[in-house]
Design a protein around this motif. Structure first.
Motif, PDB file in Angstrom:
ATOM      1  N   HIS A 185      51.663  37.755  39.047  1.00  0.00           N
ATOM      2  CA  HIS A 185      51.685  39.196  38.774  1.00  0.00           C
ATOM      3  C   HIS A 185      50.552  39.902  39.513  1.00  0.00           C
ATOM      4  O   HIS A 185      50.741  40.994  40.070  1.00  0.00           O
ATOM      5  N   THR A 189      51.108  42.831  42.308  1.00  0.00           N
ATOM      6  CA  THR A 189      50.694  44.210  42.023  1.00  0.00           C
ATOM      7  C   THR A 189      49.339  44.578  42.624  1.00  0.00           C
ATOM      8  O   THR A 189      49.026  45.764  42.706  1.00  0.00           O
ATOM      9  N   ASN A 195      43.867  44.381  32.693  1.00  0.00           N
ATOM     10  CA  ASN A 195      43.602  44.785  31.322  1.00  0.00           C
ATOM     11  C   ASN A 195      44.490  43.999  30.365  1.00  0.00           C
ATOM     12  O   ASN A 195      45.710  43.941  30.545  1.00  0.00           O
ATOM     13  N   SER A 197      45.421  44.500  27.223  1.00  0.00           N
ATOM     14  CA  SER A 197      46.431  45.272  26.500  1.00  0.00           C
ATOM     15  C   SER A 197      47.578  45.685  27.407  1.00  0.00           C
ATOM     16  O   SER A 197      48.744  45.669  27.007  1.00  0.00           O
ATOM     17  N   SER A 198      47.256  46.045  28.654  1.00  0.00           N
ATOM     18  CA  SER A 198      48.297  46.458  29.591  1.00  0.00           C
ATOM     19  C   SER A 198      49.221  45.301  29.935  1.00  0.00           C
ATOM     20  O   SER A 198      50.447  45.468  29.994  1.00  0.00           O
ATOM     21  N   ARG A 200      49.777  42.704  28.041  1.00  0.00           N
ATOM     22  CA  ARG A 200      50.521  42.375  26.820  1.00  0.00           C
ATOM     23  C   ARG A 200      51.656  43.352  26.561  1.00  0.00           C
ATOM     24  O   ARG A 200      52.781  42.952  26.205  1.00  0.00           O
ATOM     25  N   ASP A 201      51.403  44.652  26.757  1.00  0.00           N
ATOM     26  CA  ASP A 201      52.355  45.676  26.335  1.00  0.00           C
ATOM     27  C   ASP A 201      53.279  46.165  27.441  1.00  0.00           C
ATOM     28  O   ASP A 201      54.410  46.584  27.153  1.00  0.00           O
ATOM     29  N   ASP A 202      52.805  46.145  28.685  1.00  0.00           N
ATOM     30  CA  ASP A 202      53.546  46.810  29.757  1.00  0.00           C
ATOM     31  C   ASP A 202      54.119  45.865  30.811  1.00  0.00           C
ATOM     32  O   ASP A 202      55.168  46.154  31.389  1.00  0.00           O
ATOM     33  N   ALA A 203      53.428  44.768  31.093  1.00  0.00           N
ATOM     34  CA  ALA A 203      53.852  43.901  32.208  1.00  0.00           C
ATOM     35  C   ALA A 203      55.124  43.134  31.885  1.00  0.00           C
ATOM     36  O   ALA A 203      55.885  42.770  32.782  1.00  0.00           O
ATOM     37  N   ARG A 204      55.358  42.824  30.591  1.00  0.00           N
ATOM     38  CA  ARG A 204      56.561  42.112  30.148  1.00  0.00           C
ATOM     39  C   ARG A 204      56.712  40.777  30.871  1.00  0.00           C
ATOM     40  O   ARG A 204      57.776  40.435  31.398  1.00  0.00           O
ATOM     41  N   ARG A 209      53.135  37.995  25.861  1.00  0.00           N
ATOM     42  CA  ARG A 209      53.482  39.157  25.043  1.00  0.00           C
ATOM     43  C   ARG A 209      52.551  39.299  23.835  1.00  0.00           C
ATOM     44  O   ARG A 209      52.726  40.209  23.038  1.00  0.00           O
TER      45      ARG A 209
END
Length: 254
Positions: A185, A189, A195, A197-198, A200-204, A209
């Motif tokens: 990843h 990118t 980050n 949290s990012s 965990r929540d956004d990268a999927r 997760r």
């Protein structure tokens, strides 16, 4: 994909479920197989027996297939084409395997790269196995869309998860497997910071997760020199969940 997919029919007296490994190329040995590693079932007394005589009778139809001959009378393969609708199914399946291959690693990456060819061969095998169940039917002249759909579904729902279990899940610790996913990843990118949290929540990302697996993956990459651990603030509070990416890695992944 430019040529019409054609397969040589199963050659008597054997049915080739997979190719033999190539001597001196161990990677071929691990990626041409269709792997299975099912969970053990609790023992219970069998109550239904398979019909061994029927199985032998049907497999004998395959063994009795005669080889085609060339002009000189030498044995030669005869080819069974895939129907147009089946080629569309194969194209969609191949595209999905290519997408998954991009984020895979090691032998699993090779297995995904070979999955479309395995699915095509499996479709031919299914077509002939179905043919053995109907003694009055002529030998298949094409590989049907139904066989291609069944083969693609069998690969996706069973053989590829089994390959992942054998080649990935069973052999690589969870933290390292998650770290590889996060590293891919990062390469894709190219962020300056990672980050928690990012991710965990956004990268999927698979396996990433929840907070603790993400942190563990970041620690793994920090030990490998990819990331720098967050710095605590002067107030003594918890550090932010930002891990700085080592810019030197870009020199290695150009």
């Amino acid at each position: 994909m430019g040529r019409e997919p054609r397969l040589a029919r199963p050659r008597p007296p054997c049915l080739p479920l997979y190719h033999p490994p190539h001597i001196g190329r161990p990677e071929s040995f691990d990626t041409v197989r269709l792997w299975t590693w099912p969970d053990p079932r609790p023992f219970s007394q069998p109550r239904i027996a398979g019909d061994a005589e029927l199985a032998v009778e049907r497999l004998q139809r395959l063994a009795d297939l005669a080889m085609a001959q060339d002009a000189e009378g030498n044995p030669t393969p005869s080819y069974v084409p895939l129907v147009a609708e089946g080629r569309e199914v194969l194209t969609d399946f191949a595209s999905e395997m290519q997408r998954r291959e991009h984020g895979a690693h090691g032998l699993m990456k090779s297995s995904l790269g070979k999955a479309r060819g395995q699915a095509l061969r499996l479709a031919l095998i299914l077509e002939y196995l179905w043919w053995t169940a109907n003694p009055a039917a002529p030998e298949p002249a094409v590989v049907s869309v139904q066989a291609m759909q069944a083969a693609a579904g069998l690969m996706d729902a069973y053989f590829l998860p089994m390959a992942a279990r054998v080649l990935s899940d069973a052999s690589i610790p969870e933290a390292e497997r998650n770290a590889r996913t996060l590293a891919q990843h990062i390469v894709d990118t190219r962020p300056e910071l990672v980050n928690v949290s990012s991710i965990r929540d956004d990268a999927r990302l698979p396996g990433l997760r929840e907070t603790e697996p993400v942190k563990a993956a970041c620690r793994f990459l920090a030990e490998a020199g990819w990331l720098q651990e967050p710095v605590r603030t002067g107030s003594g509070g918890r550090p932010r969940g930002d891990w700085r990416v080592n810019p030197k890695i870009w020199e290695a992944v150009r």
